[in-house]
Design a protein around this motif. Sequence first.
Motif, PDB file in Angstrom:
ATOM      1  N   SER A 186      -9.019  45.678 -15.661  1.00  0.00           N
ATOM      2  CA  SER A 186      -8.395  44.451 -15.156  1.00  0.00           C
ATOM      3  C   SER A 186      -7.145  44.142 -15.943  1.00  0.00           C
ATOM      4  N   GLN A 187      -6.245  45.122 -16.015  1.00  0.00           N
ATOM      5  CA  GLN A 187      -4.988  44.884 -16.717  1.00  0.00           C
ATOM      6  C   GLN A 187      -4.152  43.888 -15.934  1.00  0.00           C
ATOM      7  N   LYS A 188      -3.309  43.176 -16.665  1.00  0.00           N
ATOM      8  CA  LYS A 188      -2.470  42.148 -16.039  1.00  0.00           C
ATOM      9  C   LYS A 188      -1.522  42.776 -15.016  1.00  0.00           C
TER      10      LYS A 188
ATOM     11  N   VAL B 168       6.010  43.998 -15.884  1.00  0.00           N
ATOM     12  CA  VAL B 168       4.732  43.472 -16.366  1.00  0.00           C
ATOM     13  C   VAL B 168       4.149  44.423 -17.422  1.00  0.00           C
TER      14      VAL B 168
ATOM     15  N   ASP C 266       4.064  48.873 -22.133  1.00  0.00           N
ATOM     16  CA  ASP C 266       3.671  50.049 -22.894  1.00  0.00           C
ATOM     17  C   ASP C 266       2.614  50.773 -22.087  1.00  0.00           C
ATOM     18  N   ARG C 267       2.350  52.037 -22.447  1.00  0.00           N
ATOM     19  CA  ARG C 267       1.407  52.769 -21.615  1.00  0.00           C
ATOM     20  C   ARG C 267      -0.032  52.324 -21.881  1.00  0.00           C
ATOM     21  N   LYS C 268      -0.850  52.426 -20.827  1.00  0.00           N
ATOM     22  CA  LYS C 268      -2.252  52.035 -20.945  1.00  0.00           C
ATOM     23  C   LYS C 268      -3.104  53.182 -20.434  1.00  0.00           C
ATOM     24  N   GLU C 269      -4.285  53.338 -21.006  1.00  0.00           N
ATOM     25  CA  GLU C 269      -5.127  54.452 -20.596  1.00  0.00           C
ATOM     26  C   GLU C 269      -6.458  53.971 -20.057  1.00  0.00           C
TER      27      GLU C 269
ATOM     28  N   PRO D 179       1.513  37.494 -25.636  1.00  0.00           N
ATOM     29  CA  PRO D 179       2.115  38.535 -24.795  1.00  0.00           C
ATOM     30  C   PRO D 179       3.546  38.206 -24.418  1.00  0.00           C
TER      31      PRO D 179
ATOM     32  N   LYS E 113      -8.616  33.523 -16.553  1.00  0.00           N
ATOM     33  CA  LYS E 113      -7.972  32.514 -17.400  1.00  0.00           C
ATOM     34  C   LYS E 113      -8.972  31.395 -17.739  1.00  0.00           C
TER      35      LYS E 113
ATOM     36  N   SER F  91     -11.436  32.629 -20.262  1.00  0.00           N
ATOM     37  CA  SER F  91     -10.853  32.733 -21.596  1.00  0.00           C
ATOM     38  C   SER F  91     -10.800  31.349 -22.257  1.00  0.00           C
TER      39      SER F  91
END
Lengths: 45, 707
Positions: free
Chosen positions: B26-28, B35, B38-41, B401, B502, B505
């Motif tokens: 559930s990346q933003k 948005v 940087d890279r995400k795995e 962020p 949100k 959180s």
Amino acid sequence: MNIATILVGLGVVVFLAVAAYFTYRSYKKGGCAECVNRDKCDKER
Amino acid sequence: MSKTIALAGNPNSGKTTLFNRLTGSSQKVGNWPGVTIDRKEGMISDSGIKIVDLPGIYSLSPYSPEEIVSRDYLLYDEPDLVVNIVDATNMERNLYLTSQILDMGIPTVIALNMMDEVEKEGSKIDIEEMSRIMGCKVVGISALKGDGIDELVEAISVVDDKPKPIKLTKASENTVDLISDVLKGGVPDDKLRWYAIKTLEKDELAIKRIGDLWNDVTGLIENLEEEKDDESDSIVASERYDSIGEIVSKVLISTKIPGQYTTSDKIDRIVTNKWLGLPIFAGIMFIVYYISISTIGGWGTDWVNEVFFAEMVIPGVESFLVSNGVADLLVAFIVNGLLAGVGAVLGFLPQMAVLFLLLVILEDSGYMARIAFIMDRVFRRFGLSGKSFIPLLIGTGCSVPGIMASRTIESERDRKITAMTTSFVPCAAKLPIIALIAGAWFDKSALVALASYFIGIGAVLVSGIILKKWPSMTGTPSEFIMELPPYRTPGFFTVVKSTLDKVWSFVKKAGTFILLACGIVWFLSSFDWSLALVDNIDDSILANLGNAVTWMFVPLGWGTEWEFTVGTITGLLAKENMIGTFGVLFGFGDVSETGGEIWSIIATKVTPIAGFSFLVFNLLCAPCFAAIGAMRRELGSWKVTGAAVLYQTMLAYSVSLIIYQIGSLAIYGTFGIWTIISVLTAVVIVYILVSKDPFGQYRKKGMEVPT
């Protein structure tokens, strides 16, 4: 000190310990729920 | 099977949405470019396939840090396969990157995203034909709706052959072959074509990589330039676009009449209008705050505070504990410490939930991207780039962020100023403070929230002017080029999920960090230094500590009440913490007995103008520790970070002083030495703002500013 006080007191201590653990874990994770880059955050912290 | 797949594509082509679909994470995501920074795995479950989501790029000639991240990954980490996501509604531009990826010789699958929108337009794309012409597998998908994902996963599993590059003209291809012959042995064989074309384009990084071989190829490049009467990089770009145009004309059957305005264009003519853009933005934000703070959200908050906590939870828990004979001290700790603090914070949950929902809808519809465009005009006047607005936009959720997003700005000067000022814009954690002040003194008016938002933006602009006159912050603002995404109906599940994320959180923070902090605040406010219980809170340890520093804030109107100072300080740990602190210190646990609400108790403490001064100070002063840490990472040193925090706090103090002192003079006729000091402060600020920019002459001429 009655038994209710002891039990509730223990309950509060456990509850606060759990809250402290999750606070620590959240800090380790970056402390920000909607971070655009949680992986990077994790790595840097 | 173990495979590494890279997701590459233009900004806002839906890479992260597809990444979330493929990996279940559930990346933003957001309907604006930039948005992902940087890279995400992530992994496709049970398949052994690792997916790497790369930041969006327009080409492989990198200009900004996130573009370098993508190019370096493709070039040096050598994924097994690239899934190139192409926005099917804008193929010409997206296929430019595709043509460069195909040159790299990495097996490639093209995911033609947003096919649902192409169909909605009445257009058609011949996917079979496109696969044939391009020499690689093309799959039509809708990442948002989940269409075509299975077919894409299947293609990812089977495709492993090298793609066919998109050819340039014969003359250029001949030059590429000749350059390849020279470079052979000097660069990896499988990347030979890539390096040959990049060398032909005079790409700086490629020239650096080939070293002395550059001298052997310059003659070949000059020959081609002479033949075509153009610069070599322009020749390559224009021939790439010619080939792409040919492909698109063969596979796309469009019903669009050239020059005809789309619905998005028509809306943009109004909402990004030079004169109407800003008033429309202000109007929309007013409606958002009116619904969330004053009406629907406000009613929910009233119910949670006055009924749920005041009549149900607090009296219920208290009577249960008392009837079971639990010791008075423990009852007080639970009711007046933990429940009062956490309850005060959670009371604002309905307002926050409605606000989060509306902001997510605005983001997802594509409107927020227009705000960056509108603000660019304003920002440039103040020496800032519109690029700075994207971090501010992200910062409305959380400053951390937002500050991190400042690294996408190429100009070091803009990056520093943005990292230093992002926290001025109210983040989600400051919203309960705004709601508290609006509820306590201003009848829950939406104007308080709107004013807070614009005071934040105003502080960013003022800082832009002040900081650009600072010798170490000089420079010319970066150019801001941003593609406006089309308006989209926000996806139901995306909106619900983002809102719930949100809200969760917010609840999680209240149940963990705020709970602990409230426990400590209760302890410090209930005992004196000899650890004896106090009858009067003013004799407590916390009151002693608060009184030691509260005098500093007396000129701001609220320093007479040490609780406000303590709230400000505990707010440094997390801004919502201030509400929890107020809940404990102002006896939210006793509201059931007094029949009042937390804000009616607070409202009696200071005047409305002092309340507003308190709000402004807390909006602009040093952010929470997490945000200060993020600033340190982006600014690179504690010295600069310390200076930034000092600057923020001084600005907050000055603005609050002016608001309180001049406001009190205007409303109550109060006059004193601090009134004079506040007028002088205002004069100094205005002088700094209007004084001549020592570096303005360079900026006007578009010259590099000496540092």
